[in-house]
Design an enzyme around this catalytic site. Structure first.
Site, short mmCIF file in Angstrom:
data_model
loop_
_atom_site.label_atom_id
_atom_site.label_comp_id
_atom_site.label_asym_id
_atom_site.label_seq_id
_atom_site.Cartn_x
_atom_site.Cartn_y
_atom_site.Cartn_z
N SER A 63 -13.34 14.79 -26.64
CA SER A 63 -12.41 15.90 -26.40
C SER A 63 -13.18 17.07 -25.81
O SER A 63 -14.09 17.62 -26.46
CB SER A 63 -11.75 16.34 -27.70
OG SER A 63 -11.22 17.65 -27.54
N HIS A 110 -10.56 13.10 -23.15
CA HIS A 110 -9.41 13.66 -23.88
C HIS A 110 -9.29 15.15 -23.57
O HIS A 110 -10.24 15.92 -23.76
CB HIS A 110 -9.63 13.44 -25.38
CG HIS A 110 -8.49 13.86 -26.24
ND1 HIS A 110 -7.41 13.05 -26.51
CD2 HIS A 110 -8.27 15.01 -26.92
CE1 HIS A 110 -6.56 13.68 -27.32
NE2 HIS A 110 -7.06 14.88 -27.58
N ASP A 139 -7.15 18.57 -24.25
CA ASP A 139 -6.23 19.23 -25.18
C ASP A 139 -5.54 20.42 -24.51
O ASP A 139 -6.20 21.40 -24.16
CB ASP A 139 -7.00 19.70 -26.41
CG ASP A 139 -7.42 18.55 -27.28
OD1 ASP A 139 -6.55 17.75 -27.67
OD2 ASP A 139 -8.63 18.42 -27.57
N MET A 185 -2.91 23.39 -24.97
CA MET A 185 -2.28 24.20 -26.03
C MET A 185 -1.62 25.42 -25.42
O MET A 185 -2.17 26.03 -24.50
CB MET A 185 -3.33 24.65 -27.04
CG MET A 185 -4.14 23.51 -27.65
SD MET A 185 -5.26 24.12 -28.90
CE MET A 185 -6.19 22.62 -29.29
N HIS A 195 -3.40 15.39 -24.04
CA HIS A 195 -2.70 15.61 -25.32
C HIS A 195 -1.99 16.96 -25.24
O HIS A 195 -2.63 18.01 -25.25
CB HIS A 195 -3.77 15.58 -26.44
CG HIS A 195 -3.28 15.91 -27.80
ND1 HIS A 195 -4.15 16.14 -28.86
CD2 HIS A 195 -2.04 16.03 -28.32
CE1 HIS A 195 -3.45 16.40 -29.95
NE2 HIS A 195 -2.18 16.35 -29.65
N MET A 243 -0.07 19.84 -26.69
CA MET A 243 0.32 20.56 -27.91
C MET A 243 1.11 21.77 -27.45
O MET A 243 0.66 22.92 -27.55
CB MET A 243 -0.93 20.94 -28.70
CG MET A 243 -1.56 19.74 -29.40
SD MET A 243 -3.27 20.01 -29.86
CE MET A 243 -4.06 19.58 -28.31
N MET A 285 -2.73 12.55 -35.82
CA MET A 285 -3.59 13.72 -36.02
C MET A 285 -4.20 13.65 -37.41
O MET A 285 -3.49 13.54 -38.40
CB MET A 285 -2.78 15.02 -35.91
CG MET A 285 -2.31 15.40 -34.51
SD MET A 285 -3.59 15.48 -33.24
CE MET A 285 -4.72 16.71 -33.91
N GLY A 339 -4.82 22.44 -33.08
CA GLY A 339 -5.02 23.82 -32.66
C GLY A 339 -6.47 24.18 -32.43
O GLY A 339 -6.77 25.02 -31.59
N ASP A 399 -7.27 11.60 -33.96
CA ASP A 399 -7.77 12.84 -33.37
C ASP A 399 -7.96 13.90 -34.44
O ASP A 399 -7.00 14.33 -35.08
CB ASP A 399 -6.74 13.31 -32.32
CG ASP A 399 -7.20 14.53 -31.55
OD1 ASP A 399 -8.31 15.03 -31.78
OD2 ASP A 399 -6.40 14.99 -30.69
N GLY A 400 -9.23 14.30 -34.63
CA GLY A 400 -9.51 15.40 -35.53
C GLY A 400 -10.55 15.05 -36.58
O GLY A 400 -10.32 14.16 -37.41
N GLY A 401 -11.70 15.69 -36.50
CA GLY A 401 -12.72 15.49 -37.52
C GLY A 401 -13.39 14.14 -37.50
O GLY A 401 -13.99 13.72 -38.50
C1 DX5 Z 1 -7.21 19.49 -32.14
C2 DX5 Z 1 -7.37 18.69 -30.88
C3 DX5 Z 1 -8.49 17.74 -30.95
C4 DX5 Z 1 -9.81 18.38 -31.15
C5 DX5 Z 1 -10.63 17.44 -31.94
O1 DX5 Z 1 -6.08 20.27 -32.06
O2 DX5 Z 1 -6.20 17.94 -30.59
O3 DX5 Z 1 -8.52 16.87 -29.82
O4 DX5 Z 1 -10.48 18.69 -29.97
O5 DX5 Z 1 -11.81 18.05 -32.15
P1 DX5 Z 1 -12.79 17.66 -33.32
O6 DX5 Z 1 -13.32 16.30 -33.03
O7 DX5 Z 1 -13.81 18.74 -33.21
O8 DX5 Z 1 -12.01 17.70 -34.61
ZN ZN Z 2 -6.41 16.27 -29.05
#
Ligand code: DX5
Ligand code: ZN
Length: 226
Positions: free
Chosen positions: A9, A34, A36, A38, A67, A69, A138, A143, A176-178
């Protein structure tokens, strides 16, 4: 591991050096980039729009996984398709007529995905499971990059896989996330096959090596999912 795709990402990349950072993860074996998007409304943060996606398309050699958002994503589907998205995902929570939105994306020749926030039940996709090209689970609240993986996501991935199987769908699950080298194998064992990672790749001294390390960590699950 065969069949698992790594999707760095760029949210955590250096936005003034996107070309350099994308080239690094591509050398490291990234399968997708990826992106993002927003809007400051659906999520409390603003990132980038179609012109930047178009610029990324000009330098990336891997498909762009965009993605969204954003509220009212239908209004922007064509803009992101024209900018070069190969995969386009929308949040279930942001659209009123998900079937219509998914059909719109697919009609443009782009892979259509539906995204579930951590608090959104798997059942929200029950009636549309067979129509989806992929599901994005997610594992943090969207965010921001760099948040902690929500452990309950593992069980949720399993239940999404069961739901897709019941619908006769082999659509992949993206998470996606962490995601990092410590939890990647568990996520794959639960049924995910597209791993998004921002912080674990770009907030390191060497994004190329971090991409390789994530792939290597996934391979600890190769025995059960090769
Ligand atoms: C969060 C995004 C993710 C984010 C993941 O809102 O959709 O794609 O970049 O980042 P990490 O891997 O740092 O959690
Ligand atoms: Zn994402």
């Amino acid at each position: 591991m065969t069949g698992v795709r790594i999707a760095p990402s760029i949210l955590s990349a250096n936005f003034a050096e996107l070309g350099r950072d994308i080239a690094a993860v591509e050398r490291g074996g990234a399968d997708l980039i990826h992106v993002d998007v927003m809007d400051g409304r659906f999520v409390p943060n603003i990132t980038i729009g179609p012109p930047v996606v178009r610029a990324i398309k000009g330098i990336a050699t891997r498909p762009l996984d965009v993605h969204l958002m954003i509220e009212e994503p239908d209004r922007f589907v064509d803009d992101f398709v024209n900018a070069g998205a190969a995969m386009l995902s929308v949040h279930v929570e942001a659209v009123r007529h998900l079937h219509r939105t998914i059909a719109l994306i697919k009609s443009r020749g782009v892979k259509a995905g539906a995204v579930l926030n951590p608090s959104t039940p798997v059942s929200a996709l029950e009636e549309i499971a067979a129509d989806l090209d992929f599901v994005l689970v997610m594992s943090v609240n969207p965010g921001f990059g760099g948040q902690t993986f929500i452990p309950h996501s593992l069980d949720k991935i399993r239940r999404v896989r069961e739901m897709l199987d019941r619908a006769g769908s082999s659509a992949p699950i993206e998470v996606d996330g962490g995601i990092d080298a410590a939890n990647a194998a568990k996520v794959v064992a639960a049924g995910a096959s597209i791993l998004v990672a921002g912080h674990a790749i770009f907030d390191t001294p060497d994004a190329e090596a971090a991409t390789r390390a994530l792939r290597a960590a996934v391979c600890s699950a190769c025995g059960s999912h090769a």
